[in-house]
Design a protein around this motif. Structure first.
Motif, mmCIF file in Angstrom:
data_model
loop_
_atom_site.group_PDB
_atom_site.id
_atom_site.type_symbol
_atom_site.label_atom_id
_atom_site.label_comp_id
_atom_site.label_asym_id
_atom_site.label_seq_id
_atom_site.Cartn_x
_atom_site.Cartn_y
_atom_site.Cartn_z
ATOM 1 N N LYS A 259 -66.856 99.754 47.750
ATOM 2 C CA LYS A 259 -66.018 99.465 48.917
ATOM 3 C C LYS A 259 -64.656 100.158 48.829
ATOM 4 C CE LYS A 259 -63.985 95.479 50.182
ATOM 5 N NZ LYS A 259 -63.864 94.000 50.054
ATOM 6 N N ASN A 260 -64.130 100.261 47.613
ATOM 7 C CA ASN A 260 -62.780 100.804 47.427
ATOM 8 C C ASN A 260 -62.726 102.317 47.245
ATOM 9 O OD1 ASN A 260 -61.568 98.324 47.602
ATOM 10 N ND2 ASN A 260 -61.703 97.925 45.403
ATOM 11 N N SER A 261 -63.864 102.989 47.376
ATOM 12 C CA SER A 261 -63.880 104.423 47.085
ATOM 13 C C SER A 261 -64.007 105.249 48.348
ATOM 14 C CB SER A 261 -65.041 104.747 46.139
ATOM 15 O OG SER A 261 -64.886 104.020 44.941
ATOM 16 N N ASP A 262 -63.503 106.466 48.288
ATOM 17 C CA ASP A 262 -63.669 107.399 49.401
ATOM 18 C C ASP A 262 -64.932 108.232 49.240
ATOM 19 O OD1 ASP A 262 -61.087 106.806 50.665
ATOM 20 O OD2 ASP A 262 -60.281 107.643 48.801
ATOM 21 N N VAL A 263 -65.217 108.592 48.013
ATOM 22 C CA VAL A 263 -66.404 109.401 47.727
ATOM 23 C C VAL A 263 -67.182 108.719 46.615
ATOM 24 C CG1 VAL A 263 -67.244 111.662 46.986
ATOM 25 C CG2 VAL A 263 -65.102 111.490 48.290
ATOM 26 N N ILE A 264 -68.469 108.569 46.801
ATOM 27 C CA ILE A 264 -69.332 107.958 45.802
ATOM 28 C C ILE A 264 -70.408 108.981 45.444
ATOM 29 C CG2 ILE A 264 -71.002 106.110 45.329
ATOM 30 C CD1 ILE A 264 -68.571 105.509 48.107
ATOM 31 N N ALA A 265 -70.493 109.324 44.161
ATOM 32 C CA ALA A 265 -71.579 110.205 43.708
ATOM 33 C C ALA A 265 -72.483 109.387 42.816
ATOM 34 C CB ALA A 265 -71.014 111.395 42.942
ATOM 35 N N VAL A 266 -73.769 109.410 43.113
ATOM 36 C CA VAL A 266 -74.692 108.582 42.344
ATOM 37 C C VAL A 266 -75.863 109.420 41.834
ATOM 38 C CG1 VAL A 266 -75.875 107.788 44.446
ATOM 39 C CG2 VAL A 266 -76.073 106.439 42.371
ATOM 40 N N GLY A 267 -76.197 109.253 40.567
ATOM 41 C CA GLY A 267 -77.411 109.878 40.071
ATOM 42 C C GLY A 267 -77.404 110.566 38.728
ATOM 43 N N PRO A 268 -76.362 111.306 38.355
ATOM 44 C CA PRO A 268 -76.464 112.064 37.111
ATOM 45 C C PRO A 268 -76.735 111.164 35.895
ATOM 46 C CG PRO A 268 -74.590 112.849 38.385
ATOM 47 C CD PRO A 268 -75.114 111.611 39.065
ATOM 48 N N GLY A 269 -77.821 111.442 35.212
ATOM 49 C CA GLY A 269 -78.140 110.705 33.998
ATOM 50 C C GLY A 269 -78.458 109.239 34.218
ATOM 51 N N LEU A 270 -78.742 108.866 35.453
ATOM 52 C CA LEU A 270 -78.937 107.447 35.767
ATOM 53 C C LEU A 270 -80.301 106.950 35.306
ATOM 54 C CD1 LEU A 270 -77.289 105.257 37.269
ATOM 55 C CD2 LEU A 270 -78.538 105.875 39.333
ATOM 56 N N GLY A 271 -81.287 107.841 35.271
ATOM 57 C CA GLY A 271 -82.636 107.405 34.948
ATOM 58 C C GLY A 271 -83.267 106.707 36.138
ATOM 59 N N THR A 272 -84.462 106.181 35.927
ATOM 60 C CA THR A 272 -85.210 105.599 37.047
ATOM 61 C C THR A 272 -85.633 104.166 36.757
ATOM 62 O OG1 THR A 272 -87.223 106.580 36.159
ATOM 63 C CG2 THR A 272 -86.044 107.859 37.822
ATOM 64 N N SER A 273 -84.864 103.479 35.939
ATOM 65 C CA SER A 273 -85.146 102.065 35.636
ATOM 66 C C SER A 273 -84.962 101.214 36.885
ATOM 67 C CB SER A 273 -84.179 101.585 34.563
ATOM 68 O OG SER A 273 -82.874 101.556 35.096
ATOM 69 N N SER A 274 -85.358 99.948 36.801
ATOM 70 C CA SER A 274 -85.177 99.068 37.966
ATOM 71 C C SER A 274 -83.685 98.850 38.223
ATOM 72 C CB SER A 274 -85.914 97.750 37.757
ATOM 73 O OG SER A 274 -85.360 97.064 36.669
ATOM 74 N N ILE A 275 -82.889 98.824 37.160
ATOM 75 C CA ILE A 275 -81.450 98.723 37.384
ATOM 76 C C ILE A 275 -80.936 99.958 38.131
ATOM 77 C CG2 ILE A 275 -79.197 98.808 36.202
ATOM 78 C CD1 ILE A 275 -80.421 96.819 34.179
ATOM 79 N N ALA A 276 -81.395 101.114 37.733
ATOM 80 C CA ALA A 276 -80.989 102.344 38.412
ATOM 81 C C ALA A 276 -81.375 102.284 39.891
ATOM 82 C CB ALA A 276 -81.628 103.555 37.738
ATOM 83 N N LYS A 277 -82.551 101.762 40.152
ATOM 84 C CA LYS A 277 -82.987 101.661 41.554
ATOM 85 C C LYS A 277 -82.053 100.751 42.354
ATOM 86 C CE LYS A 277 -87.760 102.566 40.344
ATOM 87 N NZ LYS A 277 -89.024 101.937 39.922
ATOM 88 N N GLY A 278 -81.689 99.640 41.757
ATOM 89 C CA GLY A 278 -80.779 98.715 42.426
ATOM 90 C C GLY A 278 -79.430 99.360 42.716
ATOM 91 N N VAL A 279 -79.009 100.171 41.807
ATOM 92 C CA VAL A 279 -77.722 100.831 41.929
ATOM 93 C C VAL A 279 -77.749 101.873 43.062
ATOM 94 C CG1 VAL A 279 -76.380 102.589 40.696
ATOM 95 C CG2 VAL A 279 -76.854 100.388 39.596
ATOM 96 N N LEU B 229 -71.223 109.916 50.543
ATOM 97 C CA LEU B 229 -72.133 109.538 49.460
ATOM 98 C C LEU B 229 -72.908 110.779 49.014
ATOM 99 C CD1 LEU B 229 -73.645 107.477 47.677
ATOM 100 C CD2 LEU B 229 -75.137 107.015 49.651
ATOM 101 N N ILE B 230 -72.757 111.114 47.736
ATOM 102 C CA ILE B 230 -73.483 112.270 47.174
ATOM 103 C C ILE B 230 -74.643 111.746 46.350
ATOM 104 C CG2 ILE B 230 -73.287 114.324 45.736
ATOM 105 C CD1 ILE B 230 -70.248 114.246 46.215
ATOM 106 N N LEU B 231 -75.837 112.191 46.705
ATOM 107 C CA LEU B 231 -77.044 111.786 45.975
ATOM 108 C C LEU B 231 -77.493 112.949 45.097
ATOM 109 C CD1 LEU B 231 -78.857 110.185 49.037
ATOM 110 C CD2 LEU B 231 -77.720 108.936 47.189
ATOM 111 N N ASP B 232 -77.570 112.700 43.804
ATOM 112 C CA ASP B 232 -77.912 113.767 42.871
ATOM 113 C C ASP B 232 -78.965 113.276 41.877
ATOM 114 O OD1 ASP B 232 -77.664 116.266 41.539
ATOM 115 O OD2 ASP B 232 -76.245 115.416 40.109
ATOM 116 N N ALA B 233 -79.697 114.202 41.320
ATOM 117 C CA ALA B 233 -80.536 113.969 40.146
ATOM 118 C C ALA B 233 -81.424 112.734 40.277
ATOM 119 C CB ALA B 233 -79.655 113.898 38.905
ATOM 120 N N SER B 234 -81.252 111.742 39.396
ATOM 121 C CA SER B 234 -82.111 110.556 39.399
ATOM 122 C C SER B 234 -82.089 109.828 40.736
ATOM 123 C CB SER B 234 -81.657 109.565 38.319
ATOM 124 O OG SER B 234 -81.565 110.163 37.061
ATOM 125 N N ALA B 235 -80.986 109.870 41.448
ATOM 126 C CA ALA B 235 -80.921 109.178 42.738
ATOM 127 C C ALA B 235 -81.932 109.789 43.701
ATOM 128 C CB ALA B 235 -79.511 109.246 43.323
#
Lengths: 279, 279, 279, 279
Positions: free
Chosen positions: A91-111, A125-131
């Motif tokens: 909520k407090n961010s202007d740019v959100i990048a999600v994915g690098p090195g995140l993996g594909t666990s259920s926690i990663a999916k929730g994130v 919102l930038i979607l990269d890699a694992s995302a």
């Protein structure tokens, strides 16, 4: 395909207003990293800091906080496993990048789900890699209220678009993007990477095979995040970030067989200064 | 407002007595850091070490000790959650800086309270960041037997003084400081930062928008702590620390779009050498 | 008091035999560090590695292993709380340095006792910092089968010798050393540090007040350990190590107001190369 | 014995194809490290990354992940105590190097056994340090479906071959290798290291006694792994890696009394660039 002209660097990287403060340069949130992929977080976040983002927060797992404190003391950290903290940080961010090195666990999916659903139309919102891999695997619609940027390499783009690498070409890529989300911007990482947005497509001529090493993509994601935080979401901003990344790498490649991501990162402030001077 | 003349650097940064030893250069205690804000501790403590403080002790949480050992092997560490150890460390220090990355937890409050109440009139206490926020939130009187220095940015000063940023001006700031504590020294961090002490106010002309990035304020706090440890508490000492910080950043900004705090810190010994030479 | 001539550097730092291997350059054991004093271990061990010791093992507490791995990947680590491992490491080393950052806990006492009692007459044992304090506090006889080197600063020497700093002079120091252990070598760290051994005493003329900062003594201990491992125990070897430390610091002090220990350490290989060339 | 000609550097270090990507530069798995030997892992893996390997995964114990993230953010990590993860990582790699800092625990033995038995004939397996000691101690046959490379120093070679160091000579070494495994390639680390493969033997003339320090062998192993990942398994590739290691060290030795492994590693990209230019 149209080539991205080097003048975009000069146009995007504007001199800073002397009376500005760090609030003017954006809040970046990097959601990244997992037990076995800690380095991606460091490279991505470090790139965002070195471009000049006002404030960078790294959402990762607590066992990575020490490495982040050592390598990027300018950044703050949160635990992305803490849903409330993650929601507040998004909520407090202007740019959100999600994915690098995140993996594909259920926690990663929730994130990834949180990033897709909790962002608003003032944000990017930038979607990269694992995302990207998760969205493809889960067959989720590519939807978010935020400005959406995808930064897949060709293998990840194949997972998301269904296009085999051999089938990937400007026309098929543009069509697939249109179907996935006609408002999203696509950066396709490849030999001479390409940008797709609405009807516009363009390609950089910079880039070299010394960049073919682990972590280069994570670094690019951090650069793009930092650029949008400072210069706003646009085709030009993304193009400039992409071009700067390869331009620095090209200079380094003259003297370095392999161009390590950390070396590109440490050169960011110097090259950005250079391109910010207007003649 | 009067400008701080560059000659203050030469006046304050005196050549060292050849027969001196580290006891002559003061004991600095940096009380700082929490789970999510570990980098602030590193920047603040590292700045204090690089100015030449005799001994620097970092009071933080034990999970940050590894990062501190890696980045600042010259510093010692204690756990500020250990009340007895903290009390003893405060007692044994010449300069205590409290606040960077501390957060506003109940433990943080206890720590700030300890710093306010356990210091004596031979010591200098610098209140920064979270410490200022806590004092404002808790509505504590701004009282301590130590020489008091406040280093808020404009938002923190608003919390403490009640003055909206638009209302902040030399006169209102001086009046507020007078009411809060007429003996305190205020460094107001802003575009061309200002110093207020007794009837004197002055402003630096140095500074640049490349400094608008996370960690710059933590760095300044460490510099001021190190300066007071070596050169004694005075309006001049604080002014020189403040000016040096921005002077180094101005040099770096010529070649760096963003001026990262760690780069300012690593230049401290060189610039202090330069200004210590008297012609 | 006689001055240590710079030619000792050339005499001691001999070019290496082309057919030598790391076994020729000695095994150094640094017994050092505790929860709150992790940096001392890093500086001392790093100095020993940078002088060119064949192999350096750091005996410390496991919570410091990560910092050591990051800063000194060339070194091995053991846990000094494991008595069997410590005994074996002492047995397998040529030079043992004990004390930097060790503290005065009961575990530290056991460790110092082990170093004193388990060493043999082929080895050199350097007692520094906390080790000296412990021996003084416990009123232990200063006895070991190893070549003994003491490296106190004036305050530690006061504790061990009973001489107030004002009473310390070449004659009283030599007499006290004679009483403590007539075979021990004393390096007294002060303005123009002094070496005492048998009937010989000498003093360096190098040194500067920029060295008056935390960690400088730990660094010297590591240098002396590395020198003895390579060049053998002698008055000359210790004098050369002591002089090199201050000579490098003097060069750095020209451009650095404070001379940080880590900067001295990183220059060791270059200055040793320089002095190893015989004209 | 025949000398390895410097031209092998030019022949092996080929310019990269502009259209290549990181998949073309191989997947390297470094199985390495244990509680007391964490630095070996860092040096070996860092060398592999700096040669330009496409992707480097470090299989070690989780307590070393932070140090690896800090020093080699380009690398991924797995826990070699997790048999399933290790098996999968071995299967997915082109080059597997096992041994640096591994120790000889029962877990280490299982790990070496896994490397020997789970590799296939498309892969290269490098056995170094503890891996060689374990095979010698356990009297295991030196068998694997992978291309096998041994990188012992003379003491380790003694354990494996049964040849005392005094008995080691080109003829006896070749015969022992023939008996151990006639398809294996041997790099014997010594003054002017030697390579043995089938009927070919050769020796480098580079190398200097400043290299006689801890971690140099771990670094060589990482270089050879990175070279094979990029340039394929061959006598030439190994010779080039071996020669480059000593060539860089020779240049550094001119100005450095001891040549620290980390300095050799940081020069790899520059020297590889230099030798990749064909005139």
């Amino acid at each position: 395909m149209e080539k991205i002209n080097k003048s975009v660097l000069n146009q995007v990287i504007t001199p800073r207003n002397p009376e500005s403060y760090k609030g003017n340069y954006g809040k970046v949130l990097i959601i990244s990293g997992s037990t076995h992929f800690g380095g991606a977080t460091i490279l991505c976040s470090s790139a965002a800091v070195n471009t000049g983002s006002g404030l960078v927060t790294v959402a990762t797992i607590p066992e990575k906080f020490t490495a982040i404190n050592v390598k990027i003391p300018e950044a703050m950290t949160i635990d992305y496993q803490n849903k409330k903290a993650l929601t507040e940080a998004i909520k407090n961010s202007d740019v959100i990048a999600v994915g690098p090195g995140l993996g594909t666990s259920s926690i990663a999916k929730g994130v990834v789900k949180a990033a897709l659903t909790q962002t608003n139309n003032k944000q990017t919102l930038i979607l990269d890699a694992s995302a990207i891999t998760i969205i493809a695997q889960e067959n989720w619609p590519l939807e978010s209220k935020a400005n959406l940027i995808l930064t897949p390499h060709q293998g990840e783009w194949q997972r998301l678009s269904g296009l085999d690498i051999a089938e990937q070409n400007p026309k098929s890529n543009a069509q697939s993007l249109q179907q996935l989300n006609p408002e999203a911007l696509l950066v396709l990482k490849k030999h001479h990477s390409e940008v797709y947005y609405h009807e516009t497509t363009a390609q950089i001529e910079a880039g070299n095979p010394g960049m073919a090493t682990g972590g280069m993509g994570d670094t690019l994601t951090g650069i793009i995040a930092g650029f949008i935080a400072q210069f706003g979401f646009s085709f030009q901003t993304v193009s400039a970030g992409l071009l700067l990344h390869s331009t620095i790498a090209d200079k380094l490649n003259k003297d370095n067989y392999v161009v390590l991501p950390s070396k590109v990162i440490e050169k960011l402030p110097k090259y950005m200064a250079k391109y910010s001077y207007k003649d």
